[in-house]
Design a protein around this motif. Structure first.
Motif, short mmCIF file in Angstrom:
data_model
loop_
_atom_site.label_atom_id
_atom_site.label_comp_id
_atom_site.label_asym_id
_atom_site.label_seq_id
_atom_site.Cartn_x
_atom_site.Cartn_y
_atom_site.Cartn_z
N GLU A 277 -25.63 1.55 41.63
CA GLU A 277 -26.67 0.96 40.69
C GLU A 277 -26.00 -0.51 40.63
OE1 GLU A 277 -29.25 1.88 36.81
OE2 GLU A 277 -27.92 3.32 37.67
N GLN A 278 -24.82 -0.51 40.11
CA GLN A 278 -24.33 -1.87 39.69
C GLN A 278 -24.28 -2.53 41.10
OE1 GLN A 278 -20.44 -1.59 37.56
NE2 GLN A 278 -20.80 0.66 37.12
N SER A 279 -23.93 -1.97 42.12
CA SER A 279 -23.99 -3.00 43.28
C SER A 279 -25.28 -3.77 43.64
CB SER A 279 -23.45 -2.13 44.71
OG SER A 279 -23.63 -2.59 45.88
N ALA A 280 -26.25 -2.87 43.56
CA ALA A 280 -27.70 -3.35 43.87
C ALA A 280 -27.98 -4.38 42.63
CB ALA A 280 -28.67 -2.04 43.70
N ARG A 281 -27.75 -4.10 41.64
CA ARG A 281 -28.21 -4.93 40.28
C ARG A 281 -27.20 -6.27 40.76
NH1 ARG A 281 -30.74 -2.73 35.80
NH2 ARG A 281 -30.93 -0.51 36.30
N SER A 282 -26.08 -6.37 41.04
CA SER A 282 -25.29 -7.45 41.29
C SER A 282 -26.15 -8.26 42.59
CB SER A 282 -23.92 -7.23 41.37
OG SER A 282 -23.04 -8.20 42.01
N LEU A 283 -26.30 -7.59 43.52
CA LEU A 283 -26.70 -8.17 44.57
C LEU A 283 -28.10 -8.75 44.33
CD1 LEU A 283 -26.94 -9.03 47.64
CD2 LEU A 283 -27.91 -7.01 48.15
N LEU A 284 -28.97 -8.25 43.55
CA LEU A 284 -30.46 -8.87 43.35
C LEU A 284 -30.36 -10.01 42.26
CD1 LEU A 284 -32.99 -5.74 43.71
CD2 LEU A 284 -32.28 -7.34 45.43
N THR A 285 -29.31 -9.75 41.31
CA THR A 285 -29.23 -10.74 40.38
C THR A 285 -28.80 -11.98 41.00
OG1 THR A 285 -28.75 -9.19 38.59
CG2 THR A 285 -27.85 -11.31 38.28
N ASP A 286 -27.83 -12.00 41.95
CA ASP A 286 -27.45 -13.12 42.66
C ASP A 286 -28.57 -13.78 43.40
OD1 ASP A 286 -24.97 -12.86 41.58
OD2 ASP A 286 -24.21 -12.08 43.30
N LEU A 287 -29.52 -12.91 44.07
CA LEU A 287 -30.50 -13.35 44.85
C LEU A 287 -31.44 -14.26 43.97
CD1 LEU A 287 -31.31 -10.39 47.12
CD2 LEU A 287 -30.78 -12.74 47.89
#
Length: 541
Positions: A277-287
């Motif tokens: 979940e943290q990985s997904a949130r980090s990626l989409l936050t950067d996007l």
């Protein structure tokens, strides 16, 4: 917290020992196994016994004069073979007492085995070599033990201070001087650390690299892997990618890092967000932020398991009144990480109606960004509507979406568009008849005002138009005006929503017009006040 790390002296190889000043005095000559001189030396052992191999445990540099081997070719050959079977690093033969030159039998046997055979042409006290090499090895072992404790202490301090996972990985990467990658058991990347360019190089071909490292093929090239798990259950892996230092030190670092990550996860407890979940949130936050170009994030998305080749992307933003409730809904639909295969993403694919993938990332407040990745032959609009319907069955959420994108580089703009639509809807005080999936075309003037809300000229206009009402913060006339305009100046509906009689509403409308100096029956003046109110609400969500 910053830690100063003491360097660990690298392991001594046979080649390095032969360059020591004391050894050079003996005029060493490599007569066999020259291609294996980079073998690490674990210890130095002086032995004359023909069966010395049974006394070794591997990695020893054996020193001998060969006095018990002279005149017996069979013993000479067996001596070399026994050292090879014991995995000795090399054998050093002092010439003079038993052999005036390198014995051909021993040389041929060593060459066949690939065991380095070194002869010393000048008399040489073995005690001096043993003393110097052993001292160096002891210093290295002590430094390694000291490093191990320093690493453990530093990482434990970070954990107990509440540091996030990324902070731990940054500390590990800083000392290992190579990219650090954490994956689940399916080789999907959950977190990375290290110099960004080096990390990107690793992630570009991650699937092949991960499986090669998992098969143990990369250990000699600095690819060191440690398993993550507790109570007999494995749930991830940590990999040092291309560690250039001593392999033993790399292994120590990987083991200490694995211990720290397991402890970090255990202390976080079951209620904490998963690393997926943290990985997904980090990626989409950067996007969403645009701080990192989308193209640079492509290897990271692919390594994390999000399908990106020949896909249609639907950027979505979901709004709900309670973040905890929204998290629960997303978990029910499987949207707590990045998923790549239909078989492993039942929630997400059922929500999309086909083999899609999704990731969720907190965008602030009660807003969550979601990226749907669909096959090109799927109906993106229909599947997005089905996804929204599934969400709305579980909670009263607003689902805003941008038009589908077929290029990865267009995803950040799509996410920002979806967030803009969601924000515009959130600014609406009165209920709107919203479609299941709200898009830019559905927010009309409200969307335009939302885009322009930070313009000083728009702010000045709103303050000027509404000044007569804004000066009295305790008055409810602003709320009445907002409802009146949002309902299309429907007096009956406004009176009903504010639970007042029509005569009472008329008196309030007269007071509003008097304070603002406008005639709300005049379309242009009412439109001007309405735009000013939208701009004011956009500034004060």
């Amino acid at each position: 917290m910053t830690t100063t790390w003491e360097p660990v002296e690298p392991a001594l190889s046979v080649r390095q020992i032969l360059t020591l000043e004391r050894v050079l005095a003996g005029e060493p000559e490599v007569v066999a196994g020259a291609g294996r001189l980079d073998r690490p030396v674990r210890w130095v052992h002086v032995a004359e016994a023909p069966d010395v191999g049974v006394m070794l445990s591997g990695g020893e540099l054996v020193l001998t004069t060969g006095v018990l081997l002279a005149g017996n070719a069979d013993k000479q050959a067996e001596y070399i073979r026994s050292l090879y079977r014991a995995e000795a690093a090399a054998v050093v033969l002092g010439l003079g007492r038993a052999f005036p030159a390198a014995p051909e039998v021993m040389r041929r046997a060593a060459e066949r085995c690939g065991l380095p055979l070194v002869v010393l042409h000048r008399p040489f006290p073995f005690a001096q070599l043993t003393e110097e090499v052993q001292a160096r090895l002891v210093r290295r072992k002590f430094a390694a033990v000291s490093l191990s404790e320093s690493v453990r202490t530093a990482l434990t301090a970070l954990i107990t201070s509440g540091a996030p996972l990324q902070r731990l990985l940054d500390e590990i990467a800083r000392h290992s001087a190579c990219p650090v990658v954490v994956t689940n058991l399916a080789h999907r990347v959950l977190a990375t650390a290290g110099e960004q360019a080096a990390v990107d190089d690793v992630l570009r071909d991650w699937e092949r690299i991960a499986r090669r490292a998992g098969a143990g093929e990369g250990e000699g090239e600095g690819w060191i892997r440690a398993e993550l798990g507790s109570r007999g259950e494995r749930w991830g892996r940590l990999t040092l990618c291309g560690h250039r230092g001593d392999p033993a030190v790399g292994r120590l670092l990987a083991d200490r890092a694995a211990e720290a990550l397991v402890l970090h996860r255990m202390l976080a407890g079951p209620a904490a967000r998963s690393w997926e979940e943290q990985s997904a949130r980090s990626l989409l936050t950067d996007l969403v932020s645009g701080a990192v170009p989308a193209r640079q994030l492509l290897p990271r998305a692919r390594a994390a398991g999000l399908p990106v080749n020949r896909r249609t992307f639907v950027p979505v933003v979901v709004r709900d009144r309670g973040p905890a409730e929204l998290d629960r809904v997303l978990r029910l639909l499987g949207l707590t990480g990045l998923v790549a295969e239909a078989a492993g993403a039942a929630g997400a694919t059922e929500a999309a109606g086909a083999a899609g993938a999704a990731g969720a990332a907190r965008a602030g407040g009660t807003t969550t960004a979601v990226l749907l990745s669909l096959a090109r032959d799927q109906d993106a609009d229909a599947l997005t509507a089905h996804f929204a319907a599934r969400l709305r069955e579980t909670a009263p959420v607003v689902v805003a979406a941008a038009d589908p994108r077929t290029a990865w580089d267009d995803v950040p703009a799509g996410l920002r568009e979806a967030r803009h639509v969601a924000d515009a809807v959130a600014d609406c005080a009165a209920p709107l008849d919203l479609p299941p999936v709200v898009r830019l075309r559905d927010v009309h003037l409200r969307g335009l005002i939302r885009l322009l809300r930070d313009d000083p000229r728009v702010q000045s206009f709103a303050e000027r138009e509404l000044d007569g009402l804004l000066r009295d913060a305790g008055d409810d006339l602003l709320a009445v005006l907002r409802t009146y305009l949002a309902t299309g100046r429907n007096k009956s509906r406004t009176a009903q929503l504010h639970h007042v009689s029509r005569p009472a509403l008329y008196r309030r409308l007269e007071a509003i017009q008097a304070r603002l100096g406008v005639d709300l029956d005049d379309f242009e003046q009412a439109a001007s006040v309405h735009i000013a109110l939208l701009a004011h609400d956009a500034q004060h969500p």
